[in-house]
Scaffold this motif. Structure first.
Motif, short mmCIF file in Angstrom:
data_model
loop_
_atom_site.label_atom_id
_atom_site.label_comp_id
_atom_site.label_asym_id
_atom_site.label_seq_id
_atom_site.Cartn_x
_atom_site.Cartn_y
_atom_site.Cartn_z
N THR A 171 16.52 -7.67 3.13
CA THR A 171 17.47 -8.31 4.04
C THR A 171 18.35 -7.30 4.78
N THR A 172 18.41 -6.07 4.32
CA THR A 172 19.13 -5.03 5.05
C THR A 172 18.13 -4.26 5.91
N PHE A 173 18.65 -3.58 6.91
CA PHE A 173 17.75 -2.83 7.80
C PHE A 173 17.01 -1.75 7.02
N ASN A 174 17.73 -1.04 6.16
CA ASN A 174 17.08 0.03 5.39
C ASN A 174 15.98 -0.52 4.49
N GLU A 175 16.27 -1.64 3.81
CA GLU A 175 15.26 -2.24 2.94
C GLU A 175 14.07 -2.72 3.74
N MET A 176 14.35 -3.38 4.86
CA MET A 176 13.26 -3.88 5.69
C MET A 176 12.45 -2.73 6.27
N PHE A 177 13.13 -1.66 6.63
CA PHE A 177 12.42 -0.50 7.17
C PHE A 177 11.49 0.10 6.12
N MET A 178 11.99 0.27 4.89
CA MET A 178 11.17 0.84 3.83
C MET A 178 9.98 -0.07 3.52
N PHE A 179 10.22 -1.37 3.53
CA PHE A 179 9.15 -2.33 3.27
C PHE A 179 8.07 -2.24 4.36
N ASN A 180 8.50 -2.24 5.61
CA ASN A 180 7.54 -2.19 6.71
C ASN A 180 6.82 -0.85 6.79
N SER A 181 7.53 0.23 6.48
CA SER A 181 6.87 1.54 6.52
C SER A 181 5.76 1.63 5.48
N ALA A 182 5.99 1.00 4.31
CA ALA A 182 4.95 0.99 3.29
C ALA A 182 3.77 0.12 3.72
N VAL A 183 4.07 -1.04 4.31
CA VAL A 183 3.02 -1.95 4.75
C VAL A 183 2.19 -1.32 5.88
N MET A 184 2.86 -0.57 6.76
CA MET A 184 2.18 0.01 7.91
C MET A 184 1.55 1.36 7.61
N GLY A 185 1.64 1.80 6.36
CA GLY A 185 0.96 3.02 5.95
C GLY A 185 1.72 4.30 6.20
N PHE A 186 3.06 4.21 6.33
CA PHE A 186 3.86 5.40 6.59
C PHE A 186 4.73 5.78 5.39
N SER A 187 4.35 5.34 4.21
CA SER A 187 5.18 5.60 3.03
C SER A 187 5.26 7.08 2.70
N ASN A 188 4.28 7.87 3.14
CA ASN A 188 4.28 9.31 2.86
C ASN A 188 5.03 10.11 3.92
N SER A 189 5.52 9.45 4.95
CA SER A 189 6.27 10.16 6.01
C SER A 189 7.72 10.31 5.56
N VAL A 190 7.96 11.35 4.77
CA VAL A 190 9.28 11.55 4.17
C VAL A 190 10.34 11.79 5.24
N TRP A 191 9.95 12.35 6.37
CA TRP A 191 10.92 12.66 7.43
C TRP A 191 11.61 11.40 7.95
N MET A 192 10.97 10.24 7.79
CA MET A 192 11.59 9.00 8.26
C MET A 192 12.89 8.71 7.53
N GLN A 193 12.98 9.18 6.28
CA GLN A 193 14.22 8.98 5.52
C GLN A 193 15.39 9.69 6.20
N GLU A 194 15.12 10.87 6.73
CA GLU A 194 16.17 11.62 7.42
C GLU A 194 16.65 10.88 8.66
N VAL A 195 15.71 10.35 9.42
CA VAL A 195 16.08 9.60 10.63
C VAL A 195 16.81 8.32 10.24
N LEU A 196 16.35 7.68 9.19
CA LEU A 196 16.95 6.42 8.75
C LEU A 196 18.41 6.61 8.36
N GLU A 197 18.73 7.74 7.75
CA GLU A 197 20.11 8.01 7.33
C GLU A 197 21.04 8.14 8.53
N SER A 198 20.51 8.60 9.65
CA SER A 198 21.35 8.80 10.85
C SER A 198 21.27 7.63 11.82
N PHE A 199 20.37 6.69 11.57
CA PHE A 199 20.10 5.68 12.58
C PHE A 199 21.28 4.73 12.79
N ASP A 200 22.01 4.43 11.73
CA ASP A 200 23.16 3.54 11.88
C ASP A 200 24.21 4.15 12.81
#
Length: 343
Positions: A171-200
């Motif tokens: 229900t949060t953007f971060n949770e939804m982003f992590m869920f969708n990244s796993a579904v879309m096959g990007f769970s190994n893209s660790v760099w997305m975590q860095e972008v996610l921390e700054s996205f807000d």
């Protein structure tokens, strides 16, 4: 500021023969001027100042044709700034409202969890009172009651656990982003975590171009430490999918365009920084290490001289001795090197 102006004008002039590149550069510069009130009279003042300066420096070499050309390109640039600010204001509102909606869902989820916790506490107190009443019964009946209550409680707990697990969804953007990244096959893209921390911070300060640039600069330093491949377009795909899920009622093509536009500007700024932090870190460290003591003292003096010229009120707060001011300057340099090494 003068270097910013010269850099922007230089990029515009170099791209004049390529319309697509010129449009991209001017739009990017217009995006960086969203927080400024660019008007026709101000564009004219800026244009005339540049043209007069060129005429004064070049004298006879600055022909009427050259003057007309400079006026045309500066008019185009100023008009583009005004257009971007007027037309893209709607996009900024869409981004702000949809981002607020996504964050509001997170708050509602937290409130609901707090409500469930209060109900659980009340239920526990009621069970406690019931237990004290049963304590007056005989021992055999008490044991039977405890066994029955234990069995019933276990069953109820299992049912409640199943219901909670089945109802919990991102229900949060971060949770939804992590869920969708796993579904879309990007769970190994660790760099997305860095972008996610700054996205807000990016989404919340989209109207403040300087703050947005600072966020991109800081993020660029962190991404420079990543050893794998960074494909920024992948983040956009997951971001849009997450926002569609969090803003289902209001989401439309205008939202799609607005968020795509935001990410394209962020991606452009991040791409411009790719590969530079490593070079800048080495160059800066080599420069500092090569300075003699006299050069260091000159640098220390110039730092505060420039600072006091830009912010005269700062003199009221820095009344220490020169030794103390020199120490502060050294700490600033050390922190700069540290930021490059561990952003």
């Amino acid at each position: 500021m003068a270097m910013r102006h010269m850099g922007g004008i230089n990029n515009i002039v170099n791209a004049m023969h390529t319309p697509a590149a010129l449009k991209t550069i001017v739009e990017s510069l217009g995006f960086q001027h969203l927080d400024l009130d660019v008007t026709v009279p101000r564009v004219i003042i800026f244009r005339d100042a540049i043209v007069d300066f060129l005429g004064m420096e070049l004298e006879a070499r600055f022909t009427s044709r050259a003057k007309s050309g400079w006026q045309s390109i500066l008019n185009y640039t100023g008009g583009a700034y005004i257009y971007v600010r007027r037309e893209y204001a709607g996009r900024l509102k869409i981004i702000a409202s949809s981002w607020a909606t996504a964050n509001k869902k997170a708050k509602e989820f937290e409130d609901a969890q707090e409500g469930d916790g209060d109900e659980a506490v009340e239920g526990g107190e009621a069970d406690k009172e019931g237990g004290e009443t049963k304590g007056e019964m005989d021992r055999g009946s008490k044991e039977d009651s405890k066994s029955a209550a234990r069995a019933t409680g276990t069953q109820a707990s299992g049912e409640k656990s199943f219901q909670i697990n089945s109802m919990i969804v991102p229900t949060t953007f971060n949770e939804m982003f992590m869920f969708n990244s796993a579904v879309m096959g990007f769970s190994n893209s660790v760099w997305m975590q860095e972008v996610l921390e700054s996205f807000d911070d990016m989404a919340s300060n989209v109207q403040n171009s300087y703050r947005l640039q600072e966020e991109c600069d800081t993020l660029g330093l962190r991404l420079a430490k990543y050893r794998g491949t960074v494909n920024l377009s992948e983040f956009k795909s997951v971001m849009l999918a997450s926002l569609r899920s969090l803003v289902p009622k209001d989401w439309n093509s205008a939202h799609e365009v607005a968020w795509t536009w935001l990410w394209e500007n962020v991606e452009r700024m991040l791409t411009a920084l790719m590969g530079k932090p490593q070079v800048q870190e080495k160059a800066f460290e080599s420069f500092i290490m090569s300075l003699s003591e006299d050069s260091r003292n000159y640098l220390r003096r110039q730092v505060f001289k420039s600072f006091f010229a830009l912010a005269p009120a700062g003199q009221d707060y820095f009344k220490q001795s020169s030794t103390r001011l020199y120490w502060i300057t050294d700490q600033v340099v050390a922190m700069t090197i540290e930021i490059y090494k561990d952003p």
